[in-house]
Design an enzyme around this catalytic site. Structure first.
Site, short mmCIF file in Angstrom:
data_model
loop_
_atom_site.label_atom_id
_atom_site.label_comp_id
_atom_site.label_asym_id
_atom_site.label_seq_id
_atom_site.Cartn_x
_atom_site.Cartn_y
_atom_site.Cartn_z
N MET A 38 0.85 -1.19 0.00
CA MET A 38 0.00 0.00 0.00
C MET A 38 0.89 1.24 0.00
O MET A 38 1.68 1.45 0.92
CB MET A 38 -0.90 0.01 1.23
CG MET A 38 -1.72 1.28 1.39
SD MET A 38 -3.13 1.34 0.28
CE MET A 38 -4.27 0.24 1.13
N GLU A 39 0.76 2.05 -1.05
CA GLU A 39 1.44 3.34 -1.12
C GLU A 39 0.48 4.39 -0.57
O GLU A 39 -0.36 4.94 -1.28
CB GLU A 39 1.84 3.65 -2.56
CG GLU A 39 2.88 2.71 -3.14
CD GLU A 39 4.29 3.04 -2.70
OE1 GLU A 39 4.49 4.11 -2.09
OE2 GLU A 39 5.21 2.24 -2.98
N LEU A 40 0.59 4.65 0.73
CA LEU A 40 -0.28 5.61 1.39
C LEU A 40 0.00 7.04 0.92
O LEU A 40 1.11 7.35 0.49
CB LEU A 40 -0.07 5.54 2.91
CG LEU A 40 -0.48 4.24 3.61
CD1 LEU A 40 0.19 4.16 4.97
CD2 LEU A 40 -1.99 4.15 3.74
#
Length: 560
Positions: free
Chosen positions: A340-342
């Site tokens: 997950m690339e927040l």
């Protein structure tokens, strides 16, 4: 309540104190242990969340969540802490109660405690850690540091006729690349705030970064198609050369009950899935369908699209990224794993780079730059950008200091936004974890003359099969489950085996994976249940035990 401040970035000692407090206050729900120690003596903590009163965490299907593999991506660590707080605070709600009844969530908030501590204390970027790599000696050049005592490392701009940068005519704070047709200055050189090594200062090229000697990238150090430094920048001297990455892999290989994973990074506002080095056509159909299904669920909850790293997220389409944790977790361990690339600052500024995920770094226009700084002025109260101010540099003379406060505007969200920005992703991981197998073991005894029939019914009530992925079976990443019978005194086995391989059981995903519509569904053979029979003679106790890599251990004691 767990006492977490969800809108705060925690230093190592603060994080450790919080985790210890949680373990002390919720001993039946949270267990804290270390999976390794960093070279600077910090622990790599893991919290095991489950109902510990009804079984051991390692004997249940499990989900893995980690954060802060990369030093400056501290938002991932915050998401992990919000996960712990949310689960413990909402323990009695239906989804979490069911999940914690028979499954485990492992949370590793900070894989990289040394690098993260440096970033949080110094407010300066480093990819992973300050260990020297690939050069054994420092690379002479600019050493980024705070030179004006404001506890920030920003940028320096210096007027120069041969400079490669210019200011925007619409906002002089914004720096733009100089084009061949730009003839009217002023033009500028841009450097990170800092001081030059004396030899570098005399070099007219002014080598940029002494930090190049700290080029290790933990997320290129995992043993999945690992390649050396000359091919893969930041890979390290060999796979798992770093204590931090080795600790993660060692733990997972000794805890094969983990069936699905999330590793938190920043920043792009996107969910990444395998493969990183080949097209989707190389992935088993079931696995691809499952990845896409949960990718859609993620987009519903977070707004983040799910994309293939190979198809949509390569920096160079001719150069796949290798040595990545998510790839190792799927291809070499056999779990469904996502990255997950927040956080997505350009999305907040109203810019649309969906479908061109890396375009933000390559294709920004002047209007995009202006939109970003206007967003910072309005939504961040100006905290995201420091206006340029004159400063007398001890080596360079008159310069200007300023620029983006990158750590809490681009790389991570401002602390006050943390809970709102991370909670949707936390909710997605709980939905993903809810898909894990739910093995059930029932044993009944039937009188058969002077003997007794023992019938074990094995069933998987979960969504995923007991092998989790088809690739895990194809590549022998999971072994066959085992079924054992342990006879007590006075009980004699007449028919059946004391130890035998059991079949993997499907989940209900495989009942519906061909079609998500019930209109044309006419039933399908159930492979989620199986029976095994023994004949025994005598009186006494008997234990039936069912165990497997992704299901843990289940056992039933019966009296004959």
């Amino acid at each position: 309540m767990t006492g977490l401040n969800p809108n705060k970035y925690y230093l190592y000692d603060e994080l450790t104190a919080y985790l210890k407090r949680v373990a002390d206050e919720f001993p039946d729900r949270a267990r804290l242990f270390s999976i390794g120690e960093s070279p600077e003596g910090r622990q790599i903590w893991v919290v095991a969340l489950t109902d510990h009163t009804t079984g051991a965490h390692q004997n249940r299907p499990a989900y893995w969540i980690d954060g802060n593999t990369h030093a400056s991506e501290v938002m991932g660590s915050a998401a992990c802490l919000v996960t712990i707080d949310h689960v413990l605070t909402n323990w009695e709600t239906s989804q979490i109660a069911e999940l914690m009844q028979d499954r485990t969530i492992y949370v590793a908030p900070r894989i990289n405690p040394d690098g993260s501590e440096y970033v949080l204390e110094k407010n300066h970027y480093v990819r992973s850690v300050r260990r020297k790599w690939p050069e054994p000696e420092p690379v002479l050049g600019l050493e980024p540091q705070d030179i004006n005592g404001d506890n920030e490392v920003l940028q320096m701009r210096i007027k120069a006729p041969d400079g490669a940068w210019k200011t925007s005519s619409k906002d002089p704070r914004v720096m733009l690349p100089r084009m061949p047709w730009d003839t009217d200055g002023p033009f500028y050189h841009i450097y990170a705030e800092g001081l030059f090594d004396e030899d570098a200062l005399r070099d007219p090229r002014r080598p940029m970064m002494a930090g190049d000697s700290h080029a290790l990238d933990f997320n290129r150090n995992f043993p999945s198609r690992w390649e050396p430094e000359g091919t893969q920048y930041g890979a390290g001297p060999y796979p798992l050369s770093e204590p931090e990455t080795k600790a993660v892999v060692d733990f997972l290989l000794s805890h094969k009950n983990v069936g699905a994973m999330m590793t938190y990074h920043t920043y792009s506002g996107v969910l990444l899935r395998p493969f990183g080095d080949k097209p989707d056509t190389k992935m088993p159909n079931y696995d691809l369908a499952a990845y896409k299904l949960f990718g859609k669920r993620c987009e519903e909850l977070t707004g983040f699209a799910c994309v293939s790293t190979f198809h949509d997220f390569l920096y160079d389409p001719n150069k796949p990224v290798v040595g990545v944790f998510e790839e190792w977790a799927y291809e070499n361990y056999g779990a469904f794993a996502y990255t997950m690339e927040l956080w997505c600052p350009w999305d907040k500024a109203g810019l649309d780079f969906k479908g061109n995920w890396l375009g933000f770094w390559r294709d920004r226009t002047e209007e995009d730059e202006l939109a970003l700084i206007q967003w910072s002025d309005k939504e961040l109260g100006g905290d995201g950008f420091a206006d340029w101010v004159e400063f007398e540099h001890p080596q360079l003379g008159k310069i200007e200091l300023g620029g983006w406060r990158w750590l809490y505007s681009f790389r991570n969200c401002p602390a006050r936004m943390l809970k709102d920005e991370t909670l949707p992703s936390v909710l997605f991981t709980l939905d993903h974890a809810s898909a894990l197998p739910r093995p059930r073991l029932d044993v009944r005894v039937e009188e058969a003359g002077d003997e007794t029939r023992v019938v074990a019914t094995l069933q998987n009530l979960g969504y995923f099969p007991t092998n989790i992925t088809d690739l895990a079976v194809k590549n022998s990443l999971v072994g066959s489950p085992l079924l054992e019978v342990e006879l007590g005194d006075g009980v004699e086995l007449k028919e059946g085996k004391l130890r035998q391989k059991a079949q993997h059981l499907s989940g209900y995903s495989q009942m519906t994976s061909a079609t998500l519509s019930s209109q044309h569904f006419s039933g399908r053979t159930r492979n989620d249940i199986a029976e095994y029979v023994w004949r025994v003679k005598g009186k006494g106790a008997l234990v039936v035990r069912w165990k497997g890599d992704r299901i843990g251990v289940l056992e039933k004691l019966v009296e004959i």
